[in-house]
Design a protein around this motif. Structure first.
Motif, short mmCIF file in Angstrom:
data_model
loop_
_atom_site.label_atom_id
_atom_site.label_comp_id
_atom_site.label_asym_id
_atom_site.label_seq_id
_atom_site.Cartn_x
_atom_site.Cartn_y
_atom_site.Cartn_z
N PRO A 10 0.81 -1.23 0.00
CA PRO A 10 0.00 0.00 0.00
C PRO A 10 0.85 1.28 0.00
CG PRO A 10 -0.87 -1.59 1.56
CD PRO A 10 0.40 -2.18 1.05
N ALA A 11 1.91 1.31 0.79
CA ALA A 11 2.76 2.52 0.80
C ALA A 11 3.43 2.69 -0.56
CB ALA A 11 3.81 2.42 1.91
N GLY A 12 3.79 1.57 -1.18
CA GLY A 12 4.42 1.62 -2.50
C GLY A 12 3.46 2.11 -3.56
N GLN A 13 2.20 1.70 -3.43
CA GLN A 13 1.22 2.18 -4.42
C GLN A 13 1.03 3.68 -4.30
OE1 GLN A 13 -2.04 -0.50 -3.72
NE2 GLN A 13 -0.76 -2.22 -4.35
N LEU A 14 1.04 4.17 -3.06
CA LEU A 14 0.94 5.63 -2.89
C LEU A 14 2.21 6.29 -3.45
CD1 LEU A 14 -0.34 8.22 -1.90
CD2 LEU A 14 0.60 7.76 0.38
N LEU A 15 3.35 5.69 -3.17
CA LEU A 15 4.61 6.27 -3.70
C LEU A 15 4.56 6.32 -5.23
CD1 LEU A 15 7.47 7.34 -3.18
CD2 LEU A 15 8.29 4.96 -3.25
N ASP A 16 4.03 5.28 -5.86
CA ASP A 16 3.91 5.29 -7.33
C ASP A 16 3.07 6.46 -7.80
OD1 ASP A 16 5.44 3.02 -7.52
OD2 ASP A 16 3.77 1.67 -7.96
N ARG A 17 1.98 6.72 -7.07
CA ARG A 17 1.10 7.83 -7.50
C ARG A 17 1.80 9.17 -7.32
NH1 ARG A 17 -3.22 4.81 -5.09
NH2 ARG A 17 -3.33 6.15 -3.27
N ILE A 18 2.54 9.29 -6.20
CA ILE A 18 3.24 10.56 -5.96
C ILE A 18 4.30 10.78 -7.04
CG2 ILE A 18 4.64 11.89 -4.34
CD1 ILE A 18 3.43 10.18 -2.07
N LEU A 19 5.07 9.71 -7.31
CA LEU A 19 6.12 9.83 -8.33
C LEU A 19 5.52 10.24 -9.67
CD1 LEU A 19 8.36 6.71 -7.55
CD2 LEU A 19 9.09 9.10 -7.45
N ALA A 20 4.45 9.57 -10.06
CA ALA A 20 3.84 9.87 -11.36
C ALA A 20 3.31 11.31 -11.38
CB ALA A 20 2.73 8.88 -11.66
N ALA A 21 2.69 11.71 -10.29
CA ALA A 21 2.13 13.07 -10.25
C ALA A 21 3.24 14.11 -10.32
CB ALA A 21 1.30 13.26 -8.98
N ALA A 22 4.40 13.77 -9.77
CA ALA A 22 5.53 14.72 -9.80
C ALA A 22 6.28 14.66 -11.13
CB ALA A 22 6.49 14.41 -8.63
N GLY A 23 5.91 13.71 -11.98
CA GLY A 23 6.53 13.66 -13.32
C GLY A 23 7.64 12.64 -13.45
N PHE A 24 7.75 11.73 -12.47
CA PHE A 24 8.80 10.70 -12.54
C PHE A 24 8.24 9.37 -13.01
CE2 PHE A 24 10.46 13.48 -9.12
CZ PHE A 24 11.71 13.75 -9.64
N LEU A 25 9.00 8.67 -13.83
CA LEU A 25 8.72 7.27 -14.10
C LEU A 25 9.41 6.47 -13.01
CD1 LEU A 25 9.61 7.19 -17.90
CD2 LEU A 25 7.32 7.09 -16.89
N ARG A 26 8.74 5.45 -12.51
CA ARG A 26 9.38 4.65 -11.45
C ARG A 26 10.71 4.08 -11.95
NH1 ARG A 26 7.27 1.08 -6.54
NH2 ARG A 26 8.88 -0.50 -6.57
N ARG A 27 10.76 3.71 -13.23
CA ARG A 27 11.98 3.05 -13.71
C ARG A 27 13.14 4.02 -13.92
NH1 ARG A 27 8.73 2.68 -18.37
NH2 ARG A 27 9.42 4.09 -20.02
N GLU A 28 12.91 5.33 -13.85
CA GLU A 28 14.02 6.26 -14.04
C GLU A 28 14.70 6.63 -12.72
OE1 GLU A 28 13.28 10.41 -15.33
OE2 GLU A 28 11.21 10.06 -14.75
N VAL A 29 14.09 6.24 -11.59
CA VAL A 29 14.73 6.49 -10.29
C VAL A 29 15.21 5.15 -9.75
CG1 VAL A 29 13.22 8.47 -9.91
CG2 VAL A 29 12.56 6.26 -8.95
N TYR A 30 15.87 5.17 -8.61
CA TYR A 30 16.26 3.91 -7.96
C TYR A 30 15.63 3.91 -6.58
CZ TYR A 30 18.84 -0.30 -7.01
OH TYR A 30 19.15 -1.62 -6.74
#
Ligand code: URA
Length: 230
Positions: free
Chosen positions: A102-122
């Motif tokens: 669940p925390a990861g799913q929220l993190l995915d949404r935050i990253l996407a909203a901020a303009g990041f692809l999950r695969r471009e960060v570590y």
């Protein structure tokens, strides 16, 4: 980016990337394919794969006995931005990947909203093995895992490190630091920029933390874009 705060409220999550995000296995190099300038080749993927293989055998603390396996981390081995959480939870332990619950799913949404692809960060954690009943890792467990985290950062050489929650901030910035006071401020260590923000799990428990987390990610995004061309 302020209007994007809706992502925190269960707006449609961006589709999860389908590909396997773990560091790629080293490829066999046939003589004709060898780099003419091996000293100049960027071997971060290979070095990270090697580190992950060695970390898989780690028995430096007792956490490994109580979990399924080491959750090393995932993402771009040359990422400019590294995110560091606390430690794997149940789902992370089952899948062998960080931040998939669940925390990861929220993190995915935050990253996407901020303009990041999950695969471009570590994305990684202070400890790589799930603590029993998801308790906070003990100081001896953190100390045992810290060399692995340092080695990951030394290989990836990110420009920015975002500490997700108090444990990551206390481990990488300052013991005893208050996350409420320290979040949202830049710290520089050996040429790397660090910021701390609230852990996504804390945002799930306390929606009042959404706005400060969003402000922190907005700062991260601006600085990320500024270093992107360097
Ligand atoms: N919480 C963390 O700190 N890390 C994870 O990987 C998942 C949840």
């Amino acid at each position: 980016m302020g209007g994007q705060l809706a992502f925190f409220d269960g707006g449609p999550a961006p589709p999860a990337p389908a590909e396997d995000l773990r560091p790629p296995a080293p490829e066999a190099v046939t003589p004709g394919q060898q780099s003419l300038w091996p000293g100049l080749a960027d071997d971060r993927p290979g070095r990270l794969t090697d580190l992950a293989r060695r970390a898989g055998d780690c028995r430096a603390c007792s956490l490994r006995e109580g979990c399924r396996g080491v959750v090393f981390g995932e993402g771009d081995p040359s990422a400019r931005l590294v995110l560091v959480g606390e430690g794997p939870g149940r789902l992370e332990d089952e899948e062998g990947r960080p931040f998939v619950g669940p925390a990861g799913q929220l993190l995915d949404r935050i990253l996407a909203a901020a303009g990041f692809l999950r695969r471009e960060v570590y994305i990684t954690n202070v400890v790589m093995c799930r603590p029993p009943a998801n308790r906070v890792p003990q100081p001896d467990e953190v100390a045992a895992c810290l060399p692995w985290l340092r080695d990951k950062l030394a290989v990836i050489r990110p420009r920015i490190v975002l500490c997700l929650g108090a444990l990551a901030a206390q481990t990488l910035l300052e013991p005893g630091l208050s996350i409420t006071r320290a979040r949202g401020r830049w710290h520089e260590r050996e040429g790397v920029l660090f910021m701390a923000t609230f852990h996504p799990a804390a945002v799930l428990r306390d929606p009042g933390k959404k706005r400060p987390v969003w402000e922190d990610f907005s700062q991260i995004r601006s600085r990320y874009l500024a270093v992107a061309g360097d």
